[in-house]
Design a protein around this motif. Sequence first.
Motif, PDB file in Angstrom:
ATOM      1  N   GLN A 312       0.826  -1.219   0.000  1.00 44.61           N
ATOM      2  CA  GLN A 312       0.000   0.000   0.000  1.00 44.61           C
ATOM      3  C   GLN A 312       0.858   1.266   0.000  1.00 44.61           C
ATOM      4  N   ALA A 313       2.105   1.102   0.433  1.00 46.77           N
ATOM      5  CA  ALA A 313       3.020   2.244   0.387  1.00 46.77           C
ATOM      6  C   ALA A 313       3.722   2.317  -0.968  1.00 46.77           C
ATOM      7  N   GLY A 314       3.361   1.374  -1.864  1.00 48.81           N
ATOM      8  CA  GLY A 314       3.964   1.374  -3.199  1.00 48.81           C
ATOM      9  C   GLY A 314       5.320   0.689  -3.241  1.00 48.81           C
ATOM     10  N   CYS A 315       5.595  -0.158  -2.241  1.00 42.13           N
ATOM     11  CA  CYS A 315       6.900  -0.805  -2.187  1.00 42.13           C
ATOM     12  C   CYS A 315       6.776  -2.288  -2.515  1.00 42.13           C
ATOM     13  N   THR A 316       7.870  -2.843  -3.030  1.00 39.76           N
ATOM     14  CA  THR A 316       7.889  -4.270  -3.339  1.00 39.76           C
ATOM     15  C   THR A 316       8.674  -4.988  -2.244  1.00 39.76           C
ATOM     16  N   PRO A 317       8.033  -5.904  -1.509  1.00 40.03           N
ATOM     17  CA  PRO A 317       8.755  -6.615  -0.446  1.00 40.03           C
ATOM     18  C   PRO A 317       9.894  -7.440  -1.032  1.00 40.03           C
ATOM     19  N   LYS A 318      11.015  -7.479  -0.310  1.00 40.08           N
ATOM     20  CA  LYS A 318      12.169  -8.254  -0.788  1.00 40.08           C
ATOM     21  C   LYS A 318      11.973  -9.735  -0.521  1.00 40.08           C
ATOM     22  N   PHE A 319      11.260 -10.008   0.554  1.00 37.48           N
ATOM     23  CA  PHE A 319      11.015 -11.394   0.953  1.00 37.48           C
ATOM     24  C   PHE A 319       9.527 -11.619   0.705  1.00 37.48           C
ATOM     25  N   SER A 320       9.231 -12.597  -0.152  1.00 37.33           N
ATOM     26  CA  SER A 320       7.879 -12.659  -0.715  1.00 37.33           C
ATOM     27  C   SER A 320       6.780 -12.836   0.339  1.00 37.33           C
ATOM     28  N   ASP A 321       7.120 -13.439   1.490  1.00 40.51           N
ATOM     29  CA  ASP A 321       6.093 -13.630   2.513  1.00 40.51           C
ATOM     30  C   ASP A 321       5.802 -12.366   3.321  1.00 40.51           C
ATOM     31  N   ARG A 322       6.655 -11.374   3.196  1.00 41.82           N
ATOM     32  CA  ARG A 322       6.467 -10.168   4.010  1.00 41.82           C
ATOM     33  C   ARG A 322       5.349  -9.292   3.439  1.00 41.82           C
ATOM     34  N   VAL A 323       4.434  -8.928   4.295  1.00 49.55           N
ATOM     35  CA  VAL A 323       3.327  -8.049   3.907  1.00 49.55           C
ATOM     36  C   VAL A 323       3.455  -6.736   4.670  1.00 49.55           C
ATOM     37  N   ALA A 324       3.677  -6.862   5.995  1.00 47.68           N
ATOM     38  CA  ALA A 324       3.725  -5.671   6.859  1.00 47.68           C
ATOM     39  C   ALA A 324       4.997  -4.871   6.615  1.00 47.68           C
ATOM     40  N   ARG A 325       4.936  -3.636   6.988  1.00 42.68           N
ATOM     41  CA  ARG A 325       6.141  -2.804   6.979  1.00 42.68           C
ATOM     42  C   ARG A 325       7.082  -3.313   8.071  1.00 42.68           C
ATOM     43  N   TYR A 326       8.303  -2.844   8.049  1.00 44.41           N
ATOM     44  CA  TYR A 326       9.316  -3.322   8.985  1.00 44.41           C
ATOM     45  C   TYR A 326       9.158  -2.641  10.346  1.00 44.41           C
ATOM     46  N   THR A 327       8.548  -3.359  11.258  1.00 42.43           N
ATOM     47  CA  THR A 327       8.331  -2.796  12.595  1.00 42.43           C
ATOM     48  C   THR A 327       9.360  -3.374  13.570  1.00 42.43           C
ATOM     49  N   VAL A 328       9.389  -2.776  14.740  1.00 39.27           N
ATOM     50  CA  VAL A 328      10.300  -3.249  15.795  1.00 39.27           C
ATOM     51  C   VAL A 328       9.535  -3.353  17.106  1.00 39.27           C
ATOM     52  N   GLY A 329      10.149  -4.005  18.069  1.00 35.05           N
ATOM     53  CA  GLY A 329       9.581  -4.076  19.418  1.00 35.05           C
ATOM     54  C   GLY A 329       9.871  -2.782  20.176  1.00 35.05           C
ATOM     55  N   PRO A 330       9.493  -2.738  21.453  1.00 33.56           N
ATOM     56  CA  PRO A 330       9.753  -1.519  22.222  1.00 33.56           C
ATOM     57  C   PRO A 330      11.257  -1.277  22.370  1.00 33.56           C
ATOM     58  N   ALA A 331      11.634  -0.011  22.322  1.00 30.47           N
ATOM     59  CA  ALA A 331      13.052   0.322  22.494  1.00 30.47           C
ATOM     60  C   ALA A 331      13.441   0.123  23.942  1.00 30.47           C
ATOM     61  N   TYR A 332      14.648  -0.305  24.189  1.00 30.92           N
ATOM     62  CA  TYR A 332      15.124  -0.464  25.559  1.00 30.92           C
ATOM     63  C   TYR A 332      16.474   0.210  25.705  1.00 30.92           C
ATOM     64  N   ARG A 333      16.762   0.519  26.956  1.00 27.90           N
ATOM     65  CA  ARG A 333      17.965   1.291  27.239  1.00 27.90           C
ATOM     66  C   ARG A 333      19.016   0.393  27.876  1.00 27.90           C
ATOM     67  N   LEU A 334      20.287   0.668  27.570  1.00 24.01           N
ATOM     68  CA  LEU A 334      21.378  -0.127  28.126  1.00 24.01           C
ATOM     69  C   LEU A 334      22.156   0.729  29.101  1.00 24.01           C
ATOM     70  N   GLY A 335      22.410   0.139  30.282  1.00 22.12           N
ATOM     71  CA  GLY A 335      22.823   0.965  31.406  1.00 22.12           C
ATOM     72  C   GLY A 335      24.286   1.293  31.555  1.00 22.12           C
ATOM     73  N   ASN A 336      25.191   0.419  31.144  1.00 20.09           N
ATOM     74  CA  ASN A 336      26.611   0.723  31.364  1.00 20.09           C
ATOM     75  C   ASN A 336      27.461   0.044  30.300  1.00 20.09           C
ATOM     76  N   GLU A 337      28.758   0.256  30.435  1.00 14.78           N
ATOM     77  CA  GLU A 337      29.717  -0.206  29.431  1.00 14.78           C
ATOM     78  C   GLU A 337      29.562  -1.689  29.097  1.00 14.78           C
ATOM     79  N   THR A 338      29.570  -2.536  30.122  1.00 14.50           N
ATOM     80  CA  THR A 338      29.544  -3.968  29.818  1.00 14.50           C
ATOM     81  C   THR A 338      28.171  -4.421  29.304  1.00 14.50           C
ATOM     82  N   ASP A 339      27.112  -3.779  29.786  1.00 11.27           N
ATOM     83  CA  ASP A 339      25.775  -4.100  29.258  1.00 11.27           C
ATOM     84  C   ASP A 339      25.696  -3.770  27.761  1.00 11.27           C
TER      85      ASP A 339
END
Length: 452
Positions: A312-339
Amino acid sequence: MMLHHHIFSCVLVSFSLFVAANSARNDDFSDLRGPYCENIGCCNDRIDSCSVPILGTLCYCDEFCNQTRVDDCCPDYWSHCRGITPPPPTEAPPEPQYGCTYGNRALRWKQEVRENCNKCVCEQMPNKQLELLCETNVCLVEQSIIESVNREQEQYGWSATNYSQFWGRTLDDGVQLRLGTLPPQRFVMNMNPIKRNYDPAVLPREFDSRDAWPGFITGIQDQGWCGSSWAISTAAVASDRYGIVSRGKEAVQLSAQHLISCDTQGQQSCSGGHLDRAWSFTKAYGLVDEECFPYVARNERCPIKRRGTLQQAGCTPKFSDRVARYTVGPAYRLGNETDIMYEITRSGPVQATMKVYHDFYNYNSGIYRHSNFAINDKQGYHSVRIIGWGEEYTYKGIQKYWKVANSWGTNWGEEGYFRIARGINECEIETFVIASWPHIHRKVLASASNHF
Ligand SMILES: *[C@@H]1O[C@H](CO)[C@@H](O)[C@H](O)[C@H]1NC(C)=O
Ligand SMILES: *[C@@H]1O[C@H](CO)[C@@H](O)[C@H](O)[C@H]1NC(C)=O
Ligand SMILES: *[C@@H]1O[C@H](CO)[C@@H](O)[C@H](O)[C@H]1NC(C)=O
């Protein structure tokens, strides 16, 4: 014939007197008609009505002219009002100036030159001398910073250079159009970092996402003169993770322009954006790919409906089974260097926000630490992508660094990347580090998960 000749020579005398004193004026002599004071009379005080136009200015016949070195008196003031020939000037008149000098060039009146980011004009001063007047903007590239950093390269650990794409621009241009991250809202800063169980001792000394996942890491982009680092870094981190988590089956470069043009609520496209909003938009509506909506470095009107499929956005999916746009899960924050390190080894590059000091634009190579040069110049916030880390052995001991992708093209820094001191929150780069998981198509995930 005789009479004509007499008049002619009189005019010529006053003409040349005048020219000697007023050589810097314009050279329209069409209104030169004497005798002036004889016609208007001699006046006591300086009054503008006691004047006649001459050569685009006024000439006076009043007491004001009772002094030497005045050049707006009528040519016949001394002979008519004082009955004498003019006294010799008390000091030599200033050398007539025909121009300004710039290096070894001579400039005409009103001629302009550029000196780095400043415009200079050859202007006439109140004393009628010509002088080169320059704007006083702080420039993005200042030779003094480059020289100072390079002189103390050992102390700072990095070298500086002059980038031709930055030469001639102001520091304000740099802050407004080469960065582009608005400070996170307070509730995001208070977002608790996620907790992970791992043994920091097993983290490698060096790590580079490009070696760990060859072919899936987004290359270096050039944001151009558009403050869009918020969108570019978000799209790039999401893209990397699509490639990594799907093991290449859904490798895609996501469109930063989609965010710039369509994620407009509370965002300012090429004048900067909030990262938390960029991730929320990506989570809620998804992005299309770069081919479908390529980067143009300006605020193009959004051509895509907010909700809908890729098609519907006029785009051709690269992977034929993909219908939805590329979404992500909730963003999370990383607390320190080693994390942050653990997160990168598990899931790929992360997004970081850093404070950009004036000297950073000139980074050439090495491990960056902001210097004390020009420390009070304007600063801004920028979003970048941490792709790995490492250590370098110097006479000062082990220097730990992050390897970071910038978005100023591949001719900047270390082929578009830079290294920055790690573990000391240099430029606040460890303060606000975020990531998110991609929503890989379940068919792909099923086959890829065997490997995890
Ligand atoms: C100006 O006028 C006064 C008299 O009013 C005279 O004493 C003086 O010498 C004059 N100045 C000059 C420069 O001629
Ligand atoms: C920087 O580079 C530009 C052109 O790329 C050049 O004109 C300028 O003189 C250079 N400035 C310094 C300080 O080296
Ligand atoms: C970072 O935080 C984790 C807990 O989330 C802790 O186990 C680890 O020791 C911390 N690392 C550093 C370098 O402080």
